[in-house]
Design a protein around this motif. Sequence first.
Motif, PDB file in Angstrom:
ATOM      1  N   TRP A  66       0.819  -1.216   0.000  1.00 42.33           N
ATOM      2  CA  TRP A  66       0.000   0.000   0.000  1.00 42.33           C
ATOM      3  C   TRP A  66       0.848   1.259   0.000  1.00 42.33           C
ATOM      4  CZ3 TRP A  66       0.981   3.229   4.045  1.00 42.33           C
ATOM      5  CH2 TRP A  66       1.593   2.660   5.160  1.00 42.33           C
ATOM      6  N   TYR A  67       1.974   1.217   0.724  1.00 42.24           N
ATOM      7  CA  TYR A  67       2.754   2.453   0.855  1.00 42.24           C
ATOM      8  C   TYR A  67       3.478   2.825  -0.426  1.00 42.24           C
ATOM      9  CZ  TYR A  67       6.696  -0.692   1.759  1.00 42.24           C
ATOM     10  OH  TYR A  67       7.641  -1.674   1.667  1.00 42.24           O
ATOM     11  N   ASN A  68       3.399   1.940  -1.428  1.00 40.67           N
ATOM     12  CA  ASN A  68       4.015   2.299  -2.707  1.00 40.67           C
ATOM     13  C   ASN A  68       3.246   3.402  -3.421  1.00 40.67           C
ATOM     14  OD1 ASN A  68       6.342   1.514  -4.374  1.00 40.67           O
ATOM     15  ND2 ASN A  68       4.764   1.288  -5.933  1.00 40.67           N
ATOM     16  N   LYS A  69       2.084   3.760  -2.881  1.00 39.00           N
ATOM     17  CA  LYS A  69       1.334   4.876  -3.452  1.00 39.00           C
ATOM     18  C   LYS A  69       1.853   6.210  -2.915  1.00 39.00           C
ATOM     19  CE  LYS A  69      -2.912   2.503  -4.601  1.00 39.00           C
ATOM     20  NZ  LYS A  69      -2.148   1.398  -5.065  1.00 39.00           N
ATOM     21  N   ILE A  70       2.752   6.157  -1.946  1.00 38.82           N
ATOM     22  CA  ILE A  70       3.213   7.376  -1.281  1.00 38.82           C
ATOM     23  C   ILE A  70       4.696   7.623  -1.546  1.00 38.82           C
ATOM     24  CG2 ILE A  70       3.369   8.584   0.945  1.00 38.82           C
ATOM     25  CD1 ILE A  70       1.298   6.451   1.946  1.00 38.82           C
ATOM     26  N   GLN A  71       5.017   8.848  -1.966  1.00 37.64           N
ATOM     27  CA  GLN A  71       6.432   9.244  -2.090  1.00 37.64           C
ATOM     28  C   GLN A  71       6.886   9.840  -0.752  1.00 37.64           C
ATOM     29  OE1 GLN A  71       7.863   8.084  -4.312  1.00 37.64           O
ATOM     30  NE2 GLN A  71       7.051   8.429  -6.353  1.00 37.64           N
ATOM     31  N   PRO A  72       8.125   9.695  -0.346  1.00 37.91           N
ATOM     32  CA  PRO A  72       9.235   9.090  -1.089  1.00 37.91           C
ATOM     33  C   PRO A  72       9.365   7.571  -0.898  1.00 37.91           C
ATOM     34  CG  PRO A  72      10.056  10.101   0.918  1.00 37.91           C
ATOM     35  CD  PRO A  72       8.575  10.314   0.918  1.00 37.91           C
ATOM     36  N   ASP A 115      22.073 -12.967   8.043  1.00 36.33           N
ATOM     37  CA  ASP A 115      20.869 -12.168   8.317  1.00 36.33           C
ATOM     38  C   ASP A 115      20.809 -10.879   7.507  1.00 36.33           C
ATOM     39  OD1 ASP A 115      19.413 -13.628  10.123  1.00 36.33           O
ATOM     40  OD2 ASP A 115      20.497 -12.861  11.864  1.00 36.33           O
ATOM     41  N   GLU A 116      21.582 -10.795   6.415  1.00 37.02           N
ATOM     42  CA  GLU A 116      21.569  -9.544   5.655  1.00 37.02           C
ATOM     43  C   GLU A 116      20.400  -9.463   4.686  1.00 37.02           C
ATOM     44  OE1 GLU A 116      25.328  -7.988   4.232  1.00 37.02           O
ATOM     45  OE2 GLU A 116      26.268  -9.217   5.772  1.00 37.02           O
ATOM     46  N   MET A 117      19.932 -10.630   4.240  1.00 37.58           N
ATOM     47  CA  MET A 117      18.776 -10.683   3.348  1.00 37.58           C
ATOM     48  C   MET A 117      17.695 -11.513   4.004  1.00 37.58           C
ATOM     49  SD  MET A 117      19.084  -9.052   0.448  1.00 37.58           S
ATOM     50  CE  MET A 117      20.378  -7.827   0.344  1.00 37.58           C
ATOM     51  N   PRO A 118      16.418 -11.161   3.852  1.00 44.55           N
ATOM     52  CA  PRO A 118      15.913  -9.935   3.255  1.00 44.55           C
ATOM     53  C   PRO A 118      16.335  -8.692   4.037  1.00 44.55           C
ATOM     54  CG  PRO A 118      14.129 -11.221   4.257  1.00 44.55           C
ATOM     55  CD  PRO A 118      15.335 -12.046   4.327  1.00 44.55           C
ATOM     56  N   LEU A 119      16.444  -7.573   3.356  1.00 48.16           N
ATOM     57  CA  LEU A 119      16.886  -6.311   3.964  1.00 48.16           C
ATOM     58  C   LEU A 119      16.030  -5.955   5.178  1.00 48.16           C
ATOM     59  CD1 LEU A 119      17.420  -3.924   0.916  1.00 48.16           C
ATOM     60  CD2 LEU A 119      19.162  -5.082   2.261  1.00 48.16           C
ATOM     61  N   SER A 120      16.679  -5.470   6.218  1.00 43.16           N
ATOM     62  CA  SER A 120      15.918  -5.174   7.442  1.00 43.16           C
ATOM     63  C   SER A 120      14.962  -3.992   7.253  1.00 43.16           C
ATOM     64  CB  SER A 120      16.857  -4.938   8.607  1.00 43.16           C
ATOM     65  OG  SER A 120      17.821  -3.989   8.252  1.00 43.16           O
ATOM     66  N   SER A 121      15.288  -3.071   6.329  1.00 45.09           N
ATOM     67  CA  SER A 121      14.362  -1.955   6.095  1.00 45.09           C
ATOM     68  C   SER A 121      13.058  -2.475   5.490  1.00 45.09           C
ATOM     69  CB  SER A 121      14.991  -0.918   5.158  1.00 45.09           C
ATOM     70  OG  SER A 121      15.316  -1.501   3.928  1.00 45.09           O
ATOM     71  N   TYR A 122      13.124  -3.648   4.884  1.00 44.00           N
ATOM     72  CA  TYR A 122      11.952  -4.256   4.243  1.00 44.00           C
ATOM     73  C   TYR A 122      11.163  -5.090   5.259  1.00 44.00           C
ATOM     74  CZ  TYR A 122       9.652  -7.501   0.905  1.00 44.00           C
ATOM     75  OH  TYR A 122       8.768  -8.273   0.194  1.00 44.00           O
ATOM     76  N   THR A 123      11.872  -5.894   6.050  1.00 45.38           N
ATOM     77  CA  THR A 123      11.171  -6.754   7.002  1.00 45.38           C
ATOM     78  C   THR A 123      10.528  -5.953   8.134  1.00 45.38           C
ATOM     79  OG1 THR A 123      13.307  -7.161   8.070  1.00 45.38           O
ATOM     80  CG2 THR A 123      12.484  -8.863   6.603  1.00 45.38           C
ATOM     81  N   LEU A 124      10.989  -4.734   8.314  1.00 45.08           N
ATOM     82  CA  LEU A 124      10.380  -3.833   9.297  1.00 45.08           C
ATOM     83  C   LEU A 124       8.879  -3.702   9.025  1.00 45.08           C
ATOM     84  CD1 LEU A 124      11.873  -2.097  11.443  1.00 45.08           C
ATOM     85  CD2 LEU A 124      11.620  -0.165   9.899  1.00 45.08           C
ATOM     86  N   ILE A 125       8.523  -3.623   7.757  1.00 50.10           N
ATOM     87  CA  ILE A 125       7.114  -3.481   7.381  1.00 50.10           C
ATOM     88  C   ILE A 125       6.525  -4.821   6.948  1.00 50.10           C
ATOM     89  CG2 ILE A 125       5.510  -2.281   5.844  1.00 50.10           C
ATOM     90  CD1 ILE A 125       7.559   0.014   5.803  1.00 50.10           C
ATOM     91  N   HIS A 126       7.348  -5.645   6.267  1.00 49.66           N
ATOM     92  CA  HIS A 126       6.853  -6.955   5.812  1.00 49.66           C
ATOM     93  C   HIS A 126       7.259  -8.030   6.793  1.00 49.66           C
ATOM     94  CE1 HIS A 126       7.172  -4.567   2.148  1.00 49.66           C
ATOM     95  NE2 HIS A 126       6.247  -5.337   1.655  1.00 49.66           N
TER      96      HIS A 126
END
Length: 151
Positions: A66-72, A115-126
């Motif tokens: 959903w957040y892909n509708k929002i920049q940045p 533990d580098e993948m998946p990226l932690s900035s991604y797993t924070l939300i996913h």
Amino acid sequence: MKIFKVIAWIALIAFVGIQFFPTDRNESDLIPQTDFMLVNQVPTSIQNQLKESCYDCHSNNTKYPWYNKIQPAAWYLEDHVKEGKSELNFNEWDSLSRRRKASKLRSIIKQVESDEMPLSSYTLIHSDAVLSKAQQTEIIEYMRQLKGEAN
Ligand code: HEC
């Protein structure tokens, strides 16, 4: 106080303004014959894990959140997808030479192990993309076995 109001207005206008700059979408219904899952006998549990945890950035098809509708936020994700795909694209697996496959498998093992993948900035939300220790071990063992076959 007035200066804060001016800054708040500028920030708001800038935020609205950047919404008009779209990103390229990484979407394709086609699963090429070279896909990792088609050319290898991947156990279903590992298929599901890779799709859930890796395919958004390492294939030609991102399931957009959903957040892909929002920049940045969308720019940030677009960057990761472009960079991730250029390093490793599971859809194009079989177009790699045996040597490159072996080197990518080594790299996958290393990234998952550390533990580098998946990226932690991604797993924070996913949170679904987070791999448990058991899932990591399962992926690592499978990739090791494939690497053995490739050599
Ligand atoms: C949010 C996007 C994203 C997700 C999800 C993701 N990756 Fe990545 N991946 C990247 C980016 C960006 C890079 C390149 C920069 C870096 O190494 O940090 C990368 C690099 C890699 C590399 C290094 C390639 C090389 O040849 O050195 C491997 C291997 C890899 N990822 C495997 C995986 C695996 C396996 C998963 C799932 C368990 C995964 N990635 C999930 C974005 C992602």
